[in-house]
Design an enzyme around this catalytic site. Structure first.
Site, PDB file in Angstrom:
ATOM      1  N   ASP A 168      38.050  -8.207   2.493  1.00 17.69           N
ATOM      2  CA  ASP A 168      37.097  -7.108   2.693  1.00 17.69           C
ATOM      3  C   ASP A 168      37.236  -6.185   1.490  1.00 17.69           C
ATOM      4  O   ASP A 168      38.267  -6.193   0.817  1.00 17.69           O
ATOM      5  CB  ASP A 168      37.420  -6.321   3.980  1.00 17.69           C
ATOM      6  CG  ASP A 168      36.187  -5.619   4.549  1.00 17.69           C
ATOM      7  OD1 ASP A 168      35.630  -6.090   5.565  1.00 17.69           O
ATOM      8  OD2 ASP A 168      35.771  -4.583   3.979  1.00 17.69           O
TER       9      ASP A 168
ATOM     10  N   TYR B 126      16.662  -5.704   2.994  1.00 15.84           N
ATOM     11  CA  TYR B 126      17.500  -6.540   3.871  1.00 15.84           C
ATOM     12  C   TYR B 126      16.769  -7.840   4.202  1.00 15.84           C
ATOM     13  O   TYR B 126      17.335  -8.930   4.108  1.00 15.84           O
ATOM     14  CB  TYR B 126      17.832  -5.754   5.144  1.00 15.84           C
ATOM     15  CG  TYR B 126      18.875  -6.393   6.035  1.00 15.84           C
ATOM     16  CD1 TYR B 126      20.231  -6.172   5.819  1.00 15.84           C
ATOM     17  CD2 TYR B 126      18.503  -7.208   7.108  1.00 15.84           C
ATOM     18  CE1 TYR B 126      21.192  -6.748   6.647  1.00 15.84           C
ATOM     19  CE2 TYR B 126      19.454  -7.785   7.942  1.00 15.84           C
ATOM     20  CZ  TYR B 126      20.800  -7.545   7.701  1.00 15.84           C
ATOM     21  OH  TYR B 126      21.746  -8.121   8.528  1.00 15.84           O
TER      22      TYR B 126
ATOM     23  N   ILE C 165      23.543  -7.622  16.984  1.00 18.53           N
ATOM     24  CA  ILE C 165      24.885  -7.828  17.535  1.00 18.53           C
ATOM     25  C   ILE C 165      25.600  -6.478  17.590  1.00 18.53           C
ATOM     26  O   ILE C 165      25.458  -5.651  16.670  1.00 18.53           O
ATOM     27  CB  ILE C 165      25.699  -8.799  16.612  1.00 18.53           C
ATOM     28  CG1 ILE C 165      24.913 -10.103  16.334  1.00 18.53           C
ATOM     29  CG2 ILE C 165      27.072  -9.088  17.206  1.00 18.53           C
ATOM     30  CD1 ILE C 165      24.604 -10.968  17.518  1.00 18.53           C
TER      31      ILE C 165
HETATM   32  N1  LIG Z   1      25.265  -6.826  13.498  1.00 20.11           N
HETATM   33  C1  LIG Z   1      24.112  -7.444  13.487  1.00 20.11           C
HETATM   34  O1  LIG Z   1      23.219  -7.187  14.302  1.00 20.11           O
HETATM   35  C2  LIG Z   1      23.832  -8.521  12.464  1.00 20.11           C
HETATM   36  C3  LIG Z   1      22.715  -9.338  12.674  1.00 20.11           C
HETATM   37  C4  LIG Z   1      22.442 -10.341  11.771  1.00 20.11           C
HETATM   38  C5  LIG Z   1      23.261 -10.510  10.677  1.00 20.11           C
HETATM   39  N2  LIG Z   1      24.331  -9.694  10.490  1.00 20.11           N
HETATM   40  C6  LIG Z   1      25.142  -9.918   9.314  1.00 20.11           C
HETATM   41  O2  LIG Z   1      26.461 -10.133   9.703  1.00 20.11           O
HETATM   42  C7  LIG Z   1      27.344  -9.748   8.642  1.00 20.11           C
HETATM   43  C8  LIG Z   1      28.439  -8.881   9.212  1.00 20.11           C
HETATM   44  O3  LIG Z   1      27.859  -7.710   9.721  1.00 20.11           O
HETATM   45  P1  LIG Z   1      28.489  -6.837  10.908  1.00 20.11           P
HETATM   46  O4  LIG Z   1      27.391  -6.541  11.825  1.00 20.11           O
HETATM   47  O5  LIG Z   1      29.728  -7.471  11.396  1.00 20.11           O
HETATM   48  O6  LIG Z   1      28.775  -5.496  10.094  1.00 20.11           O
HETATM   49  P2  LIG Z   1      30.050  -4.565   9.942  1.00 20.11           P
HETATM   50  O7  LIG Z   1      29.541  -3.389   9.201  1.00 20.11           O
HETATM   51  O8  LIG Z   1      30.749  -4.384  11.226  1.00 20.11           O
HETATM   52  O9  LIG Z   1      31.009  -5.423   8.999  1.00 20.11           O
HETATM   53  C9  LIG Z   1      30.685  -5.699   7.667  1.00 20.11           C
HETATM   54  C10 LIG Z   1      31.978  -5.809   6.874  1.00 20.11           C
HETATM   55  O10 LIG Z   1      31.621  -6.146   5.518  1.00 20.11           O
HETATM   56  C11 LIG Z   1      32.392  -5.325   4.648  1.00 20.11           C
HETATM   57  N3  LIG Z   1      31.673  -5.174   3.389  1.00 20.11           N
HETATM   58  C12 LIG Z   1      30.561  -4.430   3.139  1.00 20.11           C
HETATM   59  N4  LIG Z   1      30.249  -4.508   1.845  1.00 20.11           N
HETATM   60  C13 LIG Z   1      31.159  -5.310   1.261  1.00 20.11           C
HETATM   61  C14 LIG Z   1      31.372  -5.773  -0.070  1.00 20.11           C
HETATM   62  N5  LIG Z   1      30.584  -5.383  -1.076  1.00 20.11           N
HETATM   63  N6  LIG Z   1      32.400  -6.620  -0.304  1.00 20.11           N
HETATM   64  C15 LIG Z   1      33.223  -6.994   0.700  1.00 20.11           C
HETATM   65  N7  LIG Z   1      33.097  -6.566   1.958  1.00 20.11           N
HETATM   66  C16 LIG Z   1      32.072  -5.742   2.235  1.00 20.11           C
HETATM   67  C17 LIG Z   1      32.567  -4.007   5.389  1.00 20.11           C
HETATM   68  O11 LIG Z   1      33.678  -3.268   4.886  1.00 20.11           O
HETATM   69  C18 LIG Z   1      32.761  -4.496   6.823  1.00 20.11           C
HETATM   70  O12 LIG Z   1      34.131  -4.739   7.088  1.00 20.11           O
HETATM   71  C19 LIG Z   1      26.460  -9.075   7.603  1.00 20.11           C
HETATM   72  O13 LIG Z   1      26.154  -9.984   6.561  1.00 20.11           O
HETATM   73  C20 LIG Z   1      25.209  -8.735   8.384  1.00 20.11           C
HETATM   74  O14 LIG Z   1      24.079  -8.628   7.558  1.00 20.11           O
HETATM   75  C21 LIG Z   1      24.635  -8.701  11.361  1.00 20.11           C
END
Ligand SMILES: NC(=O)c1ccc[n+]([C@@H]2O[C@H](COP(=O)([O-])OP(=O)(O)OC[C@H]3O[C@@H](n4cnc5c(N)ncnc54)[C@H](O)[C@@H]3O)[C@@H](O)[C@H]2O)c1
Length: 248
Positions: A36, A154, A187
């Site tokens: 991370d 996005y 999510i």
């Molecule tokens: N939560 C949702 O509804 C959802 C839906 C579809 C896709 N996603 C995708 O799932 C993935 C995870 O999202 P999440 O919901 O768990 O979010 P989250 O914000 O809980 O976790 C994201 C993590 O990525 C890390 N991060 C951000 N920028 C970074 C970088 N430049 N380098 C390394 N780490 C970095 C953050 O520190 C965090 O720990 C993302 O790619 C998001 O687009 C999420």
């Protein structure tokens, strides 16, 4: 155990889906490289893995910076002597329609959500080849397949991840490296519960035919399937994990 002795690098593993995936993979026997750009967050996930009696290391890396990603993959390979699984999960939310989207926010979103997937694959693939093959799972989104109002950058980045996944599946099939994507609906993670859509959670739930938001572990189980040998004939695909959102 479904990932016994596999070495798995997981980006964005300090929170949400990445964190749930890291903990699940470790329980399934993987040696997890928890990465991370927030070092404390990666370390906290690793601590939970170690508390469960499982194995891993934490490596700080920003997926938008090539030198850091090169270092991440080197660390994984040097520590364990192989690299079998890459979960390209790190990502950020961005909520602006094009007219209100600054060039800076556009580049930041594309840099992390799309370029990050490219850089991680670029630097993981040589080590996977040396390891006899592997499985890459990219965290795209339903928003890689369908539009959503006000999420221009996005949407564009996640659409890019879906087609880049297919491209890499074709280029690396010969090396026994499979490349797939998961496409989650909304999510319950900090990105959603604390982000720009936090006031709309009840409305967002109604967009999913199952009538609720998803949980991080429900995405982690999809990642597990695609990372493991159970999906050995699947490459270039997108697995919808969306409570039926895109079935309409
Ligand atoms: N939560 C949702 O509804 C959802 C839906 C579809 C896709 N996603 C995708 O799932 C993935 C995870 O999202 P999440 O919901 O768990 O979010 P989250 O914000 O809980 O976790 C994201 C993590 O990525 C890390 N991060 C951000 N920028 C970074 C970088 N430049 N380098 C390394 N780490 C970095 C953050 O520190 C965090 O720990 C993302 O790619 C998001 O687009 C999420």
């Amino acid at each position: 155990m479904r990932l016994k002795d596999k070495v798995a690098v997981i980006t964005g593993a300090g929170s949400g889906i990445g964190r749930a995936t890291a903990i699940l993979f470790a329980k399934e026997g993987a040696k997890v490289v928890v990465s991370d750009y927030k070092e404390d967050a990666a370390r906290a996930t690793l601590d939970d893995i170690l508390k469960n009696g499982c194995e891993g290391i934490a490596v700080k890396a920003d997926v938008s910076k090539e030198a850091e990603i090169q270092h991440l993959m080197e660390e994984a390979f040097q520590r364990y002597g192989r690299l079998n699984v890459l979960i390209s999960n790190a990502g950020i939310g961005e909520v602006s329609p094009v007219e209100e989207l600054s060039e800076e926010a556009w580049y930041r979103t594309i840099d992390i959500n799309l370029k990050g997937v490219f850089l991680c694959a670029k630097h993981a693939i040589p080590y996977m080849r040396k390891s006899g093959g592997g499985s890459i799972v990219n965290n795209a989104s339903i928003l890689g397949h369908v539009g959503f109002p006000g999420t221009a950058a996005y949407n564009a980045a996640k659409g890019g991840v879906v087609i880049l996944t297919k491209n890499m599946a074709l280029d690396y099939a010969k090396d026994k490296i499979r490349v797939n994507a998961v496409c989650p609906g909304f999510i319950r993670t900090p990105m959603v519960e604390e982000g720009a859509v936090k006031g709309q959670l009840d409305y967002l739930a109604t967009l999913h035919p199952l009538g609720r938001l998803g949980e991080p572990v429900e995405v982690a189980y999809g990642m597990l399937f695609l990372a493991s040998e159970e999906s050995s004939f699947i490459t270039g695909s997108s697995l919808m994990i969306d409570g039926g959102y895109t079935a309409r």
